[in-house]
Scaffold this active site. Structure first.
Site, mmCIF file in Angstrom:
data_model
loop_
_atom_site.group_PDB
_atom_site.id
_atom_site.type_symbol
_atom_site.label_atom_id
_atom_site.label_comp_id
_atom_site.label_asym_id
_atom_site.label_seq_id
_atom_site.Cartn_x
_atom_site.Cartn_y
_atom_site.Cartn_z
ATOM 1 N N ASN A 222 4.013 -0.937 11.387
ATOM 2 C CA ASN A 222 3.893 -0.652 9.954
ATOM 3 C C ASN A 222 5.307 -0.439 9.435
ATOM 4 O O ASN A 222 5.907 0.594 9.687
ATOM 5 C CB ASN A 222 3.040 0.608 9.749
ATOM 6 C CG ASN A 222 3.051 1.083 8.304
ATOM 7 O OD1 ASN A 222 3.441 0.342 7.394
ATOM 8 N ND2 ASN A 222 2.624 2.318 8.086
ATOM 9 N N TRP A 223 5.805 -1.443 8.761
ATOM 10 C CA TRP A 223 7.201 -1.364 8.302
ATOM 11 C C TRP A 223 7.412 -0.453 7.102
ATOM 12 O O TRP A 223 8.521 -0.128 6.740
ATOM 13 C CB TRP A 223 7.709 -2.773 7.962
ATOM 14 C CG TRP A 223 8.180 -3.534 9.155
ATOM 15 C CD1 TRP A 223 8.076 -3.153 10.460
ATOM 16 C CD2 TRP A 223 8.825 -4.823 9.154
ATOM 17 N NE1 TRP A 223 8.626 -4.116 11.269
ATOM 18 C CE2 TRP A 223 9.089 -5.140 10.494
ATOM 19 C CE3 TRP A 223 9.195 -5.723 8.159
ATOM 20 C CZ2 TRP A 223 9.724 -6.333 10.862
ATOM 21 C CZ3 TRP A 223 9.811 -6.904 8.508
ATOM 22 C CH2 TRP A 223 10.076 -7.200 9.857
ATOM 23 N N LYS A 224 6.311 -0.103 6.423
ATOM 24 C CA LYS A 224 6.415 0.717 5.199
ATOM 25 C C LYS A 224 7.353 0.025 4.205
ATOM 26 O O LYS A 224 7.337 -1.199 4.132
ATOM 27 C CB LYS A 224 6.880 2.133 5.551
ATOM 28 C CG LYS A 224 6.072 2.724 6.721
ATOM 29 C CD LYS A 224 6.246 4.179 6.907
ATOM 30 C CE LYS A 224 5.358 4.641 8.050
ATOM 31 N NZ LYS A 224 5.323 6.076 8.206
ATOM 32 N N HIS B 41 -3.568 4.386 4.417
ATOM 33 C CA HIS B 41 -2.491 5.131 5.086
ATOM 34 C C HIS B 41 -2.287 6.451 4.333
ATOM 35 O O HIS B 41 -2.427 6.495 3.112
ATOM 36 C CB HIS B 41 -1.206 4.295 5.086
ATOM 37 C CG HIS B 41 -0.151 4.893 5.962
ATOM 38 N ND1 HIS B 41 0.598 5.970 5.570
ATOM 39 C CD2 HIS B 41 0.237 4.586 7.224
ATOM 40 C CE1 HIS B 41 1.421 6.294 6.566
ATOM 41 N NE2 HIS B 41 1.222 5.478 7.576
ATOM 42 N N GLU C 40 0.259 7.929 3.450
ATOM 43 C CA GLU C 40 1.275 7.868 2.392
ATOM 44 C C GLU C 40 0.685 7.292 1.110
ATOM 45 O O GLU C 40 1.123 7.627 0.006
ATOM 46 C CB GLU C 40 2.478 7.034 2.883
ATOM 47 C CG GLU C 40 3.299 7.821 3.903
ATOM 48 C CD GLU C 40 4.080 6.962 4.888
ATOM 49 O OE1 GLU C 40 4.253 5.753 4.644
ATOM 50 O OE2 GLU C 40 4.511 7.513 5.916
ATOM 51 N N GLU D 78 -4.004 8.841 12.590
ATOM 52 C CA GLU D 78 -2.610 9.225 12.370
ATOM 53 C C GLU D 78 -2.530 10.640 11.794
ATOM 54 O O GLU D 78 -2.663 10.827 10.573
ATOM 55 C CB GLU D 78 -1.957 8.248 11.383
ATOM 56 C CG GLU D 78 -1.926 6.817 11.872
ATOM 57 C CD GLU D 78 -0.812 6.044 11.195
ATOM 58 O OE1 GLU D 78 0.034 5.495 11.904
ATOM 59 O OE2 GLU D 78 -0.771 6.015 9.954
ATOM 60 N N GLY E 135 6.441 10.131 11.167
ATOM 61 C CA GLY E 135 7.847 10.148 10.780
ATOM 62 C C GLY E 135 8.552 11.456 11.077
ATOM 63 O O GLY E 135 9.662 11.698 10.609
ATOM 64 N N SER F 75 4.821 8.941 15.120
ATOM 65 C CA SER F 75 5.970 9.083 16.027
ATOM 66 C C SER F 75 5.724 8.499 17.409
ATOM 67 O O SER F 75 6.249 9.000 18.406
ATOM 68 C CB SER F 75 6.410 10.545 16.131
ATOM 69 O OG SER F 75 6.793 11.028 14.853
ATOM 70 N N GLY G 67 5.387 3.089 13.135
ATOM 71 C CA GLY G 67 6.264 3.003 11.972
ATOM 72 C C GLY G 67 7.696 2.762 12.402
ATOM 73 O O GLY G 67 8.095 1.630 12.706
ATOM 74 N N GLY G 68 8.467 3.830 12.473
ATOM 75 C CA GLY G 68 9.902 3.752 12.770
ATOM 76 C C GLY G 68 10.274 2.835 13.924
ATOM 77 O O GLY G 68 11.170 1.999 13.802
HETATM 78 P P1 PGA Z 1 5.923 6.653 12.492
HETATM 79 O O1 PGA Z 1 4.860 6.101 11.406
HETATM 80 O O2 PGA Z 1 5.700 5.872 13.758
HETATM 81 O O3 PGA Z 1 7.270 6.374 11.879
HETATM 82 O O4 PGA Z 1 5.639 8.100 12.663
HETATM 83 C C1 PGA Z 1 3.567 5.755 11.782
HETATM 84 C C2 PGA Z 1 2.781 5.353 10.565
HETATM 85 O O5 PGA Z 1 2.918 6.005 9.519
HETATM 86 O O6 PGA Z 1 2.011 4.371 10.595
#
Ligand code: PGA
Length: 258
Positions: free
Chosen positions: A13-15, A99, A101, A170, A176, A216, A237-238
């Site tokens: 997930n590149w956001k 998600h 966010e 999640e 994050g 994470s 994500g990251g």
């Molecule tokens: P993260 O994000 O791996 O950077 O914690 C995961 C996500 O929000 O899908």
């Protein structure tokens, strides 16, 4: 993981990261180091403007491209929004829905449900996210909260379509933050999600559905998380922004299972 009954899925997930040019660069690097075996499905969900570059670059590979959101309506006066048939036509296979966010920006369980139904109708694989806040975890309502998100998100999804849905657990406090859920904490909730699906559908469907962990997850902790019986992959994500790290997570999915 349990490869006998269900797919293992490693999804990025590149956001809101990377431009179309950077996407092309990333995909070129990823292709050169991608493991050859076919032990898990790999997806990369990227910003809408990066989809064409990602699809073009990964056409002959096993990496499926996805979007990070969609609109539930088929077409019309929804300035700035993107319909599921547009994503399909652009070459997407997956779409992340709900998600945390996006929920923080006002997306409700009813919105999530409408998007899941629209994605399935269009032939996309929805990656439906759920997760509790730290406050909810500390007040001991994680199980009920997640069950509610799953029930509301899947409302109206038929017996035939449920196996197309991927669920991502999640915990908001782990996203994050570098603070990953322990494998035991993540397993407990993923097992609970499968129990909810079992009640709503059947044991067979519950056994066949892929449930991912996200928050994470990285090249260091992936192996242990993926070793849990009810964690069928990751939403990353990251660590999905760096080809080497993402590949190491894919490799962690190549471990013996029971
Ligand atoms: P993260 O994000 O791996 O950077 O914690 C995961 C996500 O929000 O899908």
């Amino acid at each position: 993981m349990n490869r006998k009954y269900r797919k293992t899925v490693i999804a990025g997930n590149w956001k809101m990261n990377k431009t179309p040019s950077e996407t092309k660069e990333f995909m070129t690097q990823l292709k050169s180091i991608m493991p050859k075996g076919r032990w898990c499905d790999v997806a990369l969900c990227v910003p809408a403007v990066c989809i064409p570059a990602a699809v073009r670059a990964m056409r002959e590979t096993r990496v499926g491209i996805g979007a990070e959101n969609c609109n539930a309506n088929a077409s019309g006066a929804y300035t700035g929004e993107i319909a599921t048939n547009m994503l399909v036509d652009a070459g997407c296979k997956y779409v992340i829905i709900g998600h945390s966010e996006r929920r923080a920006m006002g997306e409700t369980d009813a919105d999530v449900n409408a998007k899941v139904l629209a994605a399935l109708e269009a032939g996309l694989t929805p990656i439906m996210c759920c997760g509790e806040s730290l406050e909810q975890r500390e007040s001991g309502i994680t199980e009920e909260w997640i069950a509610m998100q799953i029930k509301l998100g899947l409302a109206g999804v038929s017996e035939e379509k449920i196996r197309k849905v991927i669920i991502a657990y999640e915990p908001i406090w782990a996203i994050g933050t570098g603070r990953t859920a322990t494998p035991e904490q993540a397993e407990e909730v993923c097992e609970g999600i499968r129990a909810v699906v079992r009640k709503l559908y059947s044991s067979k469907n519950a056994r066949a559905i892929s449930i991912l962990y996200g928050g994470s997850m990285n090249e260091k902790n992936a192996y242990e998380l993926l070793a849990q019986p009810d964690i069928d992959g990751g939403l990353i994500g990251g660590a999905s922004l760096v080809p080497e790290k993402f590949v190491q997570i894919i490799e962690a999915a190549n471990q013996p299972t029971v």
